[in-house]
Design a protein around this motif. Structure first.
Motif, PDB file in Angstrom:
ATOM      1  N   ALA A 168     -90.579 -30.161  61.891  1.00  0.00           N
ATOM      2  CA  ALA A 168     -91.652 -29.563  60.970  1.00  0.00           C
ATOM      3  C   ALA A 168     -93.065 -30.126  61.097  1.00  0.00           C
ATOM      4  N   GLY A 169     -93.483 -31.151  61.947  1.00  0.00           N
ATOM      5  CA  GLY A 169     -94.615 -31.300  62.477  1.00  0.00           C
ATOM      6  C   GLY A 169     -95.084 -32.437  61.182  1.00  0.00           C
ATOM      7  N   ASP A 170     -94.507 -32.911  60.560  1.00  0.00           N
ATOM      8  CA  ASP A 170     -95.031 -33.739  59.384  1.00  0.00           C
ATOM      9  C   ASP A 170     -94.885 -35.358  59.874  1.00  0.00           C
ATOM     10  N   ASN A 207     -77.920 -23.399  64.741  1.00  0.00           N
ATOM     11  CA  ASN A 207     -77.162 -24.531  64.324  1.00  0.00           C
ATOM     12  C   ASN A 207     -77.723 -25.643  63.905  1.00  0.00           C
ATOM     13  N   PHE A 208     -78.813 -26.112  64.690  1.00  0.00           N
ATOM     14  CA  PHE A 208     -79.598 -27.331  64.608  1.00  0.00           C
ATOM     15  C   PHE A 208     -80.457 -27.044  63.307  1.00  0.00           C
ATOM     16  N   THR A 209     -81.088 -25.927  62.991  1.00  0.00           N
ATOM     17  CA  THR A 209     -81.823 -25.641  61.816  1.00  0.00           C
ATOM     18  C   THR A 209     -80.900 -25.699  60.341  1.00  0.00           C
ATOM     19  N   PRO A 217     -83.240 -30.638  53.150  1.00  0.00           N
ATOM     20  CA  PRO A 217     -84.200 -29.583  52.728  1.00  0.00           C
ATOM     21  C   PRO A 217     -85.430 -29.625  52.234  1.00  0.00           C
ATOM     22  N   ASP A 218     -85.717 -30.877  51.803  1.00  0.00           N
ATOM     23  CA  ASP A 218     -87.144 -31.253  51.395  1.00  0.00           C
ATOM     24  C   ASP A 218     -88.106 -31.480  52.612  1.00  0.00           C
ATOM     25  N   ALA A 219     -87.341 -31.942  53.949  1.00  0.00           N
ATOM     26  CA  ALA A 219     -88.400 -32.207  55.210  1.00  0.00           C
ATOM     27  C   ALA A 219     -88.265 -30.673  55.947  1.00  0.00           C
ATOM     28  N   TRP A 220     -87.131 -30.166  55.671  1.00  0.00           N
ATOM     29  CA  TRP A 220     -87.153 -28.682  56.742  1.00  0.00           C
ATOM     30  C   TRP A 220     -86.901 -27.570  55.673  1.00  0.00           C
ATOM     31  N   THR A 221     -88.183 -26.793  55.618  1.00  0.00           N
ATOM     32  CA  THR A 221     -88.059 -25.911  54.570  1.00  0.00           C
ATOM     33  C   THR A 221     -87.927 -24.372  54.986  1.00  0.00           C
ATOM     34  N   TRP A 228     -87.576 -19.765  66.767  1.00  0.00           N
ATOM     35  CA  TRP A 228     -88.338 -20.816  66.081  1.00  0.00           C
ATOM     36  C   TRP A 228     -89.437 -20.350  64.978  1.00  0.00           C
ATOM     37  N   PRO A 229     -89.576 -20.923  63.991  1.00  0.00           N
ATOM     38  CA  PRO A 229     -90.621 -20.213  63.033  1.00  0.00           C
ATOM     39  C   PRO A 229     -91.921 -20.915  63.010  1.00  0.00           C
ATOM     40  N   ILE A 230     -92.200 -21.994  63.837  1.00  0.00           N
ATOM     41  CA  ILE A 230     -93.682 -22.644  63.674  1.00  0.00           C
ATOM     42  C   ILE A 230     -94.159 -22.372  64.721  1.00  0.00           C
ATOM     43  N   PRO A 231     -95.399 -21.835  64.934  1.00  0.00           N
ATOM     44  CA  PRO A 231     -96.265 -21.602  66.028  1.00  0.00           C
ATOM     45  C   PRO A 231     -96.453 -22.529  66.667  1.00  0.00           C
TER      46      PRO A 231
END
Length: 381
Positions: A168-170, A207-209, A217-221, A228-231
């Motif tokens: 998630a990039g955090d 499958n991974f996501t 679920p708190d880390a990957w929302t 892939w949803p993150i640019p």
């Protein structure tokens, strides 16, 4: 990777030789009844052997099964040729999403997908399946490895929350306390984390996501997604492209079918109170503890994988790759070719070849028999 590629070629040659020997010894029999041959030789006897198979049979889809499909197609063509048939079978590892799209457009006659057909796709399949819906056949069970390339670090324990935070990039540095807590003996560097994702529509990504969504679920929302949803960030096209990107950097981490992990480091994943390394057996256990998906047709065999299990020895980041075929083929020759190839993959020989080539978990006898029953029920002509 060269060592692994050489092993791939050698195993394919061995599989082809074994298939030719089998065909030469017993596959040329003219009787079409032998019950045993149906199990050992991909159902060829029940269909009258392979001698009548001719033409071209094209498939495409999941790149996770590339190693297995290479072995399957080459060995199967050897069996067909040994009996006097002349069938060319090809498989293009375009990615699950593209494979399903090409199948529904009639460009290929079967697809490989790490995600089963959705409701709208099933409805659309009647256009290319002689008025009947397509079916999903589980034919490849394999762990998804969390691969990494960190200079000086050979082993790594990761919790679901940490994996979710990284992708998630955090969590952005390898010496982050959240990572260090699970790796007290590792010398984690002060080094930027470079997460690598698939650039194509990927069932492996889905499958991974899905695993991240259910376990962290708190880390990957972002939910379970195929695209892939993150640019931004680094990416690779197909499994091989992702692996190459991870190999080409320092501090990189990605996810891929374990058969193509090569010489990269592979993380152990927290399940309950233990950290579990991937294996075919651990992946098979994940499927064993998972129920069937609800609302599917009886001949559409789809699993609802239990990602949150805490049972001992289970590796929950697993994919079940499906062979997507029509429930009916208007062209008899085409349909018989699909049925024969699908039966070979399901057979004991085909599953063992995949296990040797790609480290997949062979289907249980019970599941194999169920899949064979669906294949036999496909209508042709």
């Amino acid at each position: 990777m060269n060592v692994r590629k050489n092993k791939l070629v050698s195993l394919a040659a061995l599989g082809l030789t074994a298939g030719l020997t089998l065909a030469a010894c017993g596959g040329s029999s003219d009787n079409g009844s032998g019950d045993g041959a149906g199990s050992d030789n991909g159902g060829a006897a029940a269909a009258g052997g392979y001698a009548e198979l001719t033409g071209n049979l094209a498939g495409s889809g999941a790149s996770s099964t590339q190693n297995a499909q290479t072995a399957w197609t080459e060995t199967f063509m050897g069996l067909v040729g040994a009996e006097g048939g002349d069938l060319t079978v090809t498989y293009d590892p375009t990615g699950s999403g593209t494979g399903r799209e090409q199948f529904l457009n009639g460009e290929v006659k079967f697809a490989g997908s790490d995600a089963a057909l959705g409701e709208e796709e099933l409805e659309a399949s009647t256009e290319v399946c002689n008025g009947e819906q397509a079916v999903d056949l589980p034919l490849y069970i394999s762990p998804i490895a969390v691969v990494f390339n960190i200079e000086g670090v050979d082993s790594l324990n990761l919790t679901p929350e940490v994996i979710g935070g990284i992708f998630a990039g955090d969590i952005t540095n390898w010496n982050d306390p959240a990572i260090a807590e699970s790796n007290p003996d590792a010398e984690l560097p002060d080094l930027d984390i470079v997460p690598v994702h698939r650039s194509d529509d990927s069932g492996t990504t889905e499958n991974f996501t899905e695993y991240l969504s259910e376990t962290a679920p708190d880390a990957w929302t972002h939910g379970p997604i195929e695209t892939w949803p993150i640019p931004g960030g680094q990416s690779g096209d197909g499994t091989s492209g992702l692996i190459s990107t991870v190999e080409g950097g320092n501090g990189t981490i990605g996810y891929a079918d374990a058969s193509q992990a090569g010489n990269l480091g592979v993380a152990a994943i927290q399940v309950g109170e233990e950290f579990v390394e991937y294996s075919a057996d651990a992946a098979a256990k994940a499927v064993d503890v998972s129920p069937r998906a609800e609302g599917r047709a009886e001949n559409d065999i789809v699993f609802e994988l239990d990602r949150t299990t805490t049972e001992e020895g289970v590796y929950p980041i697993v994919l079940v790759s499906y062979l997507v075929v029509c429930g009916s083929y208007s062209d008899a020759a085409e349909g018989e070719a699909v049925k024969s190839y699908a039966s070979y993959i399901t057979s004991q020989e085909g599953q063992q070849l995949s296990a040797e080539m790609a480290g997949s978990a062979p289907l249980t006898q019970e599941l194999s028999d169920e899949v064979q029953g669906v294949i036999e029920g496909i209508s042709v002509g």
